[in-house]
Design a protein around this motif. Structure first.
Motif, short mmCIF file in Angstrom:
data_model
loop_
_atom_site.label_atom_id
_atom_site.label_comp_id
_atom_site.label_asym_id
_atom_site.label_seq_id
_atom_site.Cartn_x
_atom_site.Cartn_y
_atom_site.Cartn_z
N THR A 185 0.83 -1.20 0.00
CA THR A 185 0.00 0.00 0.00
C THR A 185 0.87 1.25 0.00
OG1 THR A 185 -0.12 0.28 2.41
CG2 THR A 185 -1.68 -1.27 1.39
N GLU A 186 0.22 2.41 -0.17
CA GLU A 186 0.93 3.69 -0.16
C GLU A 186 1.31 4.12 1.26
OE1 GLU A 186 -3.30 4.29 0.63
OE2 GLU A 186 -2.23 3.20 -0.94
N ILE A 187 0.76 3.42 2.27
CA ILE A 187 1.05 3.74 3.67
C ILE A 187 2.30 2.99 4.10
CG2 ILE A 187 0.17 3.65 6.03
CD1 ILE A 187 -2.67 3.71 4.84
N LYS A 188 3.32 3.71 4.48
CA LYS A 188 4.59 3.10 4.84
C LYS A 188 4.57 2.67 6.31
CE LYS A 188 5.93 3.88 0.73
NZ LYS A 188 5.86 2.77 -0.24
N CYS A 189 4.33 1.39 6.50
CA CYS A 189 4.28 0.86 7.86
C CYS A 189 4.60 -0.63 7.79
CB CYS A 189 2.91 1.08 8.50
SG CYS A 189 1.56 0.32 7.57
N SER A 190 4.78 -1.24 8.96
CA SER A 190 5.08 -2.67 9.01
C SER A 190 4.64 -3.21 10.37
CB SER A 190 6.57 -2.92 8.82
OG SER A 190 7.30 -2.48 9.95
N PHE A 191 4.80 -4.52 10.54
CA PHE A 191 4.44 -5.16 11.81
C PHE A 191 5.60 -5.13 12.81
CE2 PHE A 191 1.36 -7.04 8.91
CZ PHE A 191 0.19 -6.96 9.66
N GLU A 192 6.70 -4.49 12.44
CA GLU A 192 7.86 -4.43 13.32
C GLU A 192 7.51 -3.67 14.60
OE1 GLU A 192 12.53 -2.92 13.28
OE2 GLU A 192 11.31 -2.81 11.45
N GLY A 193 7.84 -4.28 15.72
CA GLY A 193 7.57 -3.65 17.01
C GLY A 193 6.18 -3.91 17.54
N ILE A 194 5.33 -4.57 16.75
CA ILE A 194 3.98 -4.89 17.19
C ILE A 194 4.02 -6.21 17.98
CG2 ILE A 194 1.63 -5.47 16.43
CD1 ILE A 194 2.37 -2.58 15.96
N PRO A 195 3.38 -6.29 19.16
CA PRO A 195 3.36 -7.56 19.91
C PRO A 195 2.84 -8.70 19.02
CG PRO A 195 2.47 -5.79 21.24
CD PRO A 195 2.67 -5.22 19.87
N VAL A 196 3.45 -9.88 19.18
CA VAL A 196 3.12 -10.99 18.27
C VAL A 196 1.65 -11.38 18.37
CG1 VAL A 196 5.44 -11.94 18.13
CG2 VAL A 196 3.94 -12.65 20.01
N GLU A 197 1.06 -11.24 19.58
CA GLU A 197 -0.37 -11.57 19.72
C GLU A 197 -1.22 -10.64 18.86
OE1 GLU A 197 1.37 -12.00 23.99
OE2 GLU A 197 1.69 -10.76 22.21
N VAL A 198 -0.86 -9.35 18.86
CA VAL A 198 -1.59 -8.36 18.06
C VAL A 198 -1.35 -8.61 16.58
CG1 VAL A 198 -1.87 -5.90 17.58
CG2 VAL A 198 -1.46 -6.67 19.92
N GLU A 199 -0.11 -8.90 16.22
CA GLU A 199 0.22 -9.18 14.82
C GLU A 199 -0.60 -10.34 14.29
OE1 GLU A 199 4.01 -10.68 12.08
OE2 GLU A 199 4.35 -9.91 14.10
N GLN A 200 -0.66 -11.44 15.06
CA GLN A 200 -1.43 -12.59 14.60
C GLN A 200 -2.91 -12.26 14.47
OE1 GLN A 200 -1.34 -16.09 17.04
NE2 GLN A 200 -2.36 -17.34 15.54
N TYR A 201 -3.45 -11.51 15.44
CA TYR A 201 -4.85 -11.13 15.35
C TYR A 201 -5.12 -10.31 14.10
CZ TYR A 201 -9.15 -8.58 15.98
OH TYR A 201 -10.38 -8.02 15.76
#
Length: 441
Positions: A192-208
């Motif tokens: 997407t045009e939004i520059k972001c990633s899952f880095e630094g996100i708690p793994v529980e939140v990432e999986q959800y």
């Protein structure tokens, strides 16, 4: 030049290409917000359609008007926030009305949708595309306390309304239109045009985030009709089906016998053909490479007749909750199974929820405390058993003492009876002697 000037080539995977594929040849079409006429030109040239347009951008509208039969363009005739365009098009009726990424720019999208419905033939269709505000890219921005508008895309700075799945459905229902087809253009966060990633996100939140419904939907593609018909639902449950976790099997625990599977967190299923591993007696499972709660865990041994027998694990380096649930860390991630001697195939299924290292450390500490408590409880039980044994011994001795006492009492009673008898006999003899003496006188 309009920021929506993307040229006249139908880009593969775009909303324009989708709409082009949906429209039948020789149709009467109303296109809302055509920009410079990318789709308009192809509908006219390639599908021989008659197209009317409504475009507020006068410069872009003039280019699109070259392909249109009637063109409502500019800040007056092309302004969808007034009804001028609608009245100018009366009494036309269309086979298709196309509105791609337009409603979110309007002050009252429901009212415009009502007007589009009135311009539709009874058998006509509205082709709608709507950006999805609930895309993971936007949510990741919010989790980082950010909400940045962009020139294009999900957070286009000219958007007045934002839609997610449920709000889009409600808008359609409120204007009494019916969905007969729904699909989506999907994009990963990184696309997407939004520059972001899952880095630094708690793994529980990432999986959800990765496993929730419609998480990767960039734009919804919807076909609407006046009458309700059987819906073609290309979204289905809306869950991302890409592989998300890596599962390993080590036959007999040997690295040389390692087999790797790619799976989805919600439904992992692995099968190992044991024909290539003669005399193998066990398989070691490494469910995921992360800290995780592994649940719904079932393993089966299948013999040459196809008979399936469930087997339980004989040990785990993680925390065993029960036969079907374990908690694993990156350092303690193994579950071992002993195989039946006639096993031809081994099958393992499970689901997993990722856990942070902090949670795992907490659970490990609880497990340690649990073991200490159980050890203390066992020691106390042993002390209680010793005391009970001592009490039992005392009770036995007491019972023996009471028995002896009863015997002494019994002997005493017998002696008393004997004494009484002797006394009675003596008294009788004395009495008889006295009696004789008295009678002799």
């Amino acid at each position: 030049m309009s920021k929506y000037d993307f040229g006249y080539q139908l880009e593969a995977g775009s909303t324009n290409e989708w709409a082009f594929q949906m429209v039948q040849e020789n149709s009467r079409v109303l296109e809302i917000g055509p920009a410079i006429g990318n789709l308009t030109s192809h509908l006219v040239k390639d599908k021989h359609c008659t197209v009317d347009i409504v475009e507020i951008d006068e410069e872009a509208g003039k280019k699109a008007a070259e392909f249109a039969q009637r063109a409502q363009i500019g800040s007056v005739d092309g302004n969808l926030n007034t009804d001028t365009w609608y009245h100018n098009l009366q009494p036309e009726k269309y086979d298709y009305v196309i509105s791609l990424d337009v409603l979110e720019h309007l002050e009252n999208p429901e009212h415009v949708l009502q007007n589009l419905k009135k311009l539709l033939k009874e058998s006509g269709k509205i082709l709608l595309s709507v950006p999805n505000l609930a895309h993971n890219a936007v949510i990741l921005e919010l989790l980082q306390n950010n909400f940045r508008y962009h020139d294009l895309g999900l957070l286009d700075r000219t958007h007045v309304h934002f839609f997610a799945y449920e709000s889009m459905i409600k808008m359609i229902e409120d204007v009494q239109l019916h969905i007969n087809y729904i699909d989506a253009i999907k994009k990963a966060v990184s696309d997407t045009e939004i520059k972001c990633s899952f880095e630094g996100i708690p793994v529980e939140v990432e999986q959800y985030l990765k496993t929730r419904r419609f998480a990767d939907v960039y734009q919804y593609l919807v076909v609407l009709e006046k009458k309700e018909t059987e819906r073609i639902d290309k979204l289905k449950d809306g869950i991302i089906r890409q592989d998300m976790c890596q599962t390993k099997i080590l036959v007999d625990g040997l690295l040389k016998n390692q087999i790797i599977f790619q799976n989805h967190y919600d439904n992992v299923s692995v099968e190992v053909d044991m024909e290539g591993y003669k005399d193998a007696s066990s398989i070691r499972l490494v469910p995921v490479e992360n800290c995780a709660l592994v649940y719904g865990l079932h393993a089966y041994s299948i013999n040459e007749k196809g008979v399936k027998k469930e087997i339980g694990y004989n040990w785990t380096s993680g925390i065993g909750i029960d036969d079907n649930c374990v908690v694993l860390s990156e350092a303690s991630s193994e579950v071992n199974y002993l195989l039946e001697s006639d096993t031809k195939k081994a099958e393992i299924v499970f689901k997993c929820k990722l856990l942070s290292e902090t949670v795992i450390q907490g659970m490990q500490e609880l497990e340690k405390q649990k073991k200490q408590f159980l050890q203390l409880l066992n020691e106390k039980n042993n002390e209680i058993n010793e005391k009970n044994n001592e009490i039992n011994e005392r009770e036995i001795k007491q019972q023996e003492t009471e028995t002896e006492l009863y015997k002494v009492i019994e002997q005493k009673d017998m002696l008393n009876e004997e004494l009484t008898r002797i006394k009675s006999h003596i008294f009788y003899r004395i009495y008889m002697k006295l009696y004789r003496m008295l009678h002799r006188k």
